[in-house]
Design an enzyme around this catalytic site. Structure first.
Site, PDB file in Angstrom:
ATOM      1  N   GLU A 198       0.832  -1.203   0.000  1.00 52.02           N
ATOM      2  CA  GLU A 198       0.000   0.000   0.000  1.00 52.02           C
ATOM      3  C   GLU A 198       0.868   1.255   0.000  1.00 52.02           C
ATOM      4  O   GLU A 198       1.898   1.320   0.686  1.00 52.02           O
ATOM      5  CB  GLU A 198      -0.873  -0.009   1.267  1.00 52.02           C
ATOM      6  CG  GLU A 198      -1.705   1.243   1.470  1.00 52.02           C
ATOM      7  CD  GLU A 198      -2.446   1.252   2.810  1.00 52.02           C
ATOM      8  OE1 GLU A 198      -3.405   2.030   2.924  1.00 52.02           O
ATOM      9  OE2 GLU A 198      -2.072   0.488   3.726  1.00 52.02           O
TER      10      GLU A 198
ATOM     11  N   LYS B 261      -9.179   2.355  -2.239  1.00 52.15           N
ATOM     12  CA  LYS B 261      -9.459   1.864  -0.893  1.00 52.15           C
ATOM     13  C   LYS B 261     -10.888   2.224  -0.510  1.00 52.15           C
ATOM     14  O   LYS B 261     -11.306   3.383  -0.626  1.00 52.15           O
ATOM     15  CB  LYS B 261      -8.465   2.477   0.094  1.00 52.15           C
ATOM     16  CG  LYS B 261      -8.432   1.827   1.469  1.00 52.15           C
ATOM     17  CD  LYS B 261      -7.255   2.356   2.275  1.00 52.15           C
ATOM     18  CE  LYS B 261      -7.092   1.617   3.589  1.00 52.15           C
ATOM     19  NZ  LYS B 261      -5.884   2.066   4.337  1.00 52.15           N
TER      20      LYS B 261
ATOM     21  N   CYS C 150      -5.322  -2.770   2.521  1.00 49.89           N
ATOM     22  CA  CYS C 150      -5.160  -2.748   3.978  1.00 49.89           C
ATOM     23  C   CYS C 150      -6.474  -2.876   4.750  1.00 49.89           C
ATOM     24  O   CYS C 150      -6.983  -3.969   4.932  1.00 49.89           O
ATOM     25  CB  CYS C 150      -4.388  -1.514   4.402  1.00 49.89           C
ATOM     26  SG  CYS C 150      -3.620  -1.682   6.047  1.00 49.89           S
TER      27      CYS C 150
END
Length: 580
Positions: free
Chosen positions: A51, A119, A156
């Site tokens: 990430e 994300k 994540c």
């Protein structure tokens, strides 16, 4: 329809467990390019970087800078151009309509960007404040078809949305991994930058119901749980290194639907290829806490010195446990030639303390000085006596001794002869305080509270003992055997002033590290203590909480500490001074 039992095992997954330099996208892109080439040469069919691998996780308010945003885009575009037939998937960011950014994964192949995924869930708890710089994209993200696989991409926190697998402080309205599986994903990639921590400290042999788990255990539960539940492998590519108070252990690997795992050694950069057709292995057991602390704190010290441009350390050596552990770690990480230990005796310092400090310095091979802290203390006390002729020895004198030591240590960092002996002018003082002291305010502002940062500031005293035992002969046996004392007054000892550390740490572990409600503490302590220890700890709870609340202003002025517990002072615990 999901991917259960349908994934194509004919693929070699390349995982880049890389460090990063914040706000240096050019250097990070060069490292990604080199690692990508190595992974392709090693037979990888698909390569995953962490990430925010291009800008580094996380440059915080520098991310508002237009110049940095332009450089991130240019470095990301260059990586897209060098991607060959083997796809390179890496983390970067792009502006959002609000003026913030999207945290993104770019799938690059054949010299172009083939897919961009954003994300969906932003972390905004504990040390995380992602909504300050990023916008989430709540929409379902598309799959990428590749070599018979339907590949889902996630970033994540997207992995941590299932509260059954990873119960946490925040509940989310949807689960991005489940959404990808529902679309028919046969393989899910998760690019991550996830700071490491141990679980809540508890006495050996105890496992209370309220204990928080380590990040390694939580990561295992999330990855193995999703892989098993959806019947598809989860490839996890995470960053390693340290940024200020956070340590990233990596922990990259592939979780298989049968509950097995193929992973990379933590705490080190690595380029690894996992063949999805090969059998996984059992998940590794947790490391001993002392060894884990040695690796995590050593990494944090090394990285912070390198990235802050520091090269040598000055450490005050009291002959006690905390300073002995800090100076031993510093010698191990920086090299003994770049460490200066300093004994700072006053009239209350015992000969044993001086002997232990001198003996340890000799064993470690570090530079060593003895400077009298009595002289500056006497001068300050004399000045007060002129104004207050009838004054007697008090807490003021104890604090003056500590501040005399702090002033001398800070003075050494700019002293030319110290620079000559250490071979550099880039010198900093390392703070030696522990979390138990910080919690109760048992330190002196501008005295033993100084330093560039603290190695032990998130370690309860019992964890300092564990680390000392792990360091072996680098910490003298005589230090481990001594009763902790600041030696600022006759007959002083830490535990007489506070509470036996094993009891104090049990209270702090429940209240601070696990955030147990005050009204439950008496019951909680019964899960980790018994007999007279339990009685004494319960009686001490009101006083410990008063000390904790009354010293909040002092902790605000401490150097930052490397985070190793689930809940640390500082960024992850924001208590207003006017609302204690």
């Amino acid at each position: 329809m999901n991917g259960r039992g349908r994934y194509n095992a004919d693929m070699r997954m390349g995982l880049l467990q890389l460090n990063a330099v914040l706000s240096d996208p050019e250097a990070n892109a060069r490292r990604i390019e080199a690692a990508y080439g190595e992974a392709v040469a090693g037979g990888a069919d698909l390569v995953l970087a962490p990430e925010m691998a291009v800008p580094g996780y996380l440059a915080e308010d520098r991310l508002w800078e237009a110049g940095l945003r332009r450089r991130i885009r240019e470095a990301s575009d260059r990586l897209a151009r060098i991607a060959g037939p083997v796809p390179l998937v890496f983390g970067t960011c792009s502006p959002s309509p609000s003026g913030r950014l999207f945290n993104e994964l770019w799938w690059c192949e054949g010299g172009a960007v083939r897919a961009v995924v954003r994300k969906r869930i932003l972390a905004a708890y504990d040390v995380f404040d992602e909504t300050r710089w990023f916008d989430a994209d709540p929409g379902t993200q598309p799959l990428v078809d590749f070599r018979g696989q339907r590949v889902g991409l996630s970033i994540c926190e997207d992995l941590w949305a299932d509260s059954e697998l990873t119960p946490g402080p925040v509940r989310y309205a949807f689960d991005p991994i489940a959404d990808l599986a529902a679309q028919g994903a046969t393989l899910v990639l998760n690019a991550s930058a996830s700071p490491a921590h141990l679980g809540t400290w508890v006495p050996e042999g105890r496992d209370p119901s309220w204990r928080m788990m380590s990040k390694r255990v939580l990561r295992h539960r999330a990855l193995a749980g999703h892989a098993r539940r959806h019947g598809i492998p989860i490839a996890y590519g995470a960053r390693v290194g340290s940024e200020s108070w956070l340590c990233y252990d990596g922990g990259s690997g592939v979780a298989f639907p049968d509950g097995t795992w193929r992973g990379i050694e933590p705490f080190a950069e690595s380029i690894s290829t996992v063949d999805l057709a090969e059998r996984g292995a059992p998940w590794p057991r947790e490391e001993d806490e002392g060894l884990w602390l040695r690796r995590a704190l050593g990494l944090g010290l090394k990285e912070n010195f390198a990235k802050q441009g520091l090269e040598a350390a000055v450490v005050g050596m009291s002959g006690g446990l905390d300073s002995a552990v800090v100076v031993a770690l510093a010698a191990e990480v920086l090299g003994p030639e770049r460490v200066m230990g300093v004994a700072l005796p006053t009239r209350f310092t015992s000969q044993e303390s001086l002997d232990l400090a001198r003996m340890q310095a000799k064993t470690l091979g570090i530079r060593f000085l003895t400077l009298s802290a009595d002289r500056p203390y006497e001068a300050a006390a004399a000045a007060l006596a002129e104004a207050f002729p009838d004054r007697t020895f008090s807490l003021t004198d104890e604090n003056l001794q500590s501040r005399a030591r702090g002033a001398l240590l800070m003075g050494l960092t700019t002293e030319p002869e110290v620079h000559r002996r250490l071979g550099t002018s880039r010198v900093a003082v390392l703070n030696t305080g522990n979390k138990s002291e910080a919690a109760t305010g048992y330190f002196t502002l501008y005295g033993d509270g100084i330093g560039a940062f603290g190695l032990l500031g998130d370690c309860l005293k019992q964890r300092v003992f564990a680390l000392a035992r792990e360091l072996g002969p680098a910490v003298p046996a005589g230090v481990l055997a001594r009763k902790p004392t600041a030696e600022l007054a006759p007959g002083q000892s830490d535990e007489a002033s506070l509470l036996p550390y094993r009891l104090l740490d049990a209270i702090l572990a429940a209240y601070i590290e696990t955030r147990r409600p005050q009204e439950h503490l008496l019951e909680d302590l019964a899960e980790v203590l018994e007999g007279q220890d339990l009685v004494q700890a319960r009686e001490a709870v009101p006083r410990v909480l008063r000390l904790l609340r009354g010293s909040e202003f002092k902790r605000r002025q401490l150097p930052f500490a490397l985070k190793v517990s689930p809940r640390a002072f500082g960024r992850g615990r924001r208590i207003p001074l006017t609302g204690l």
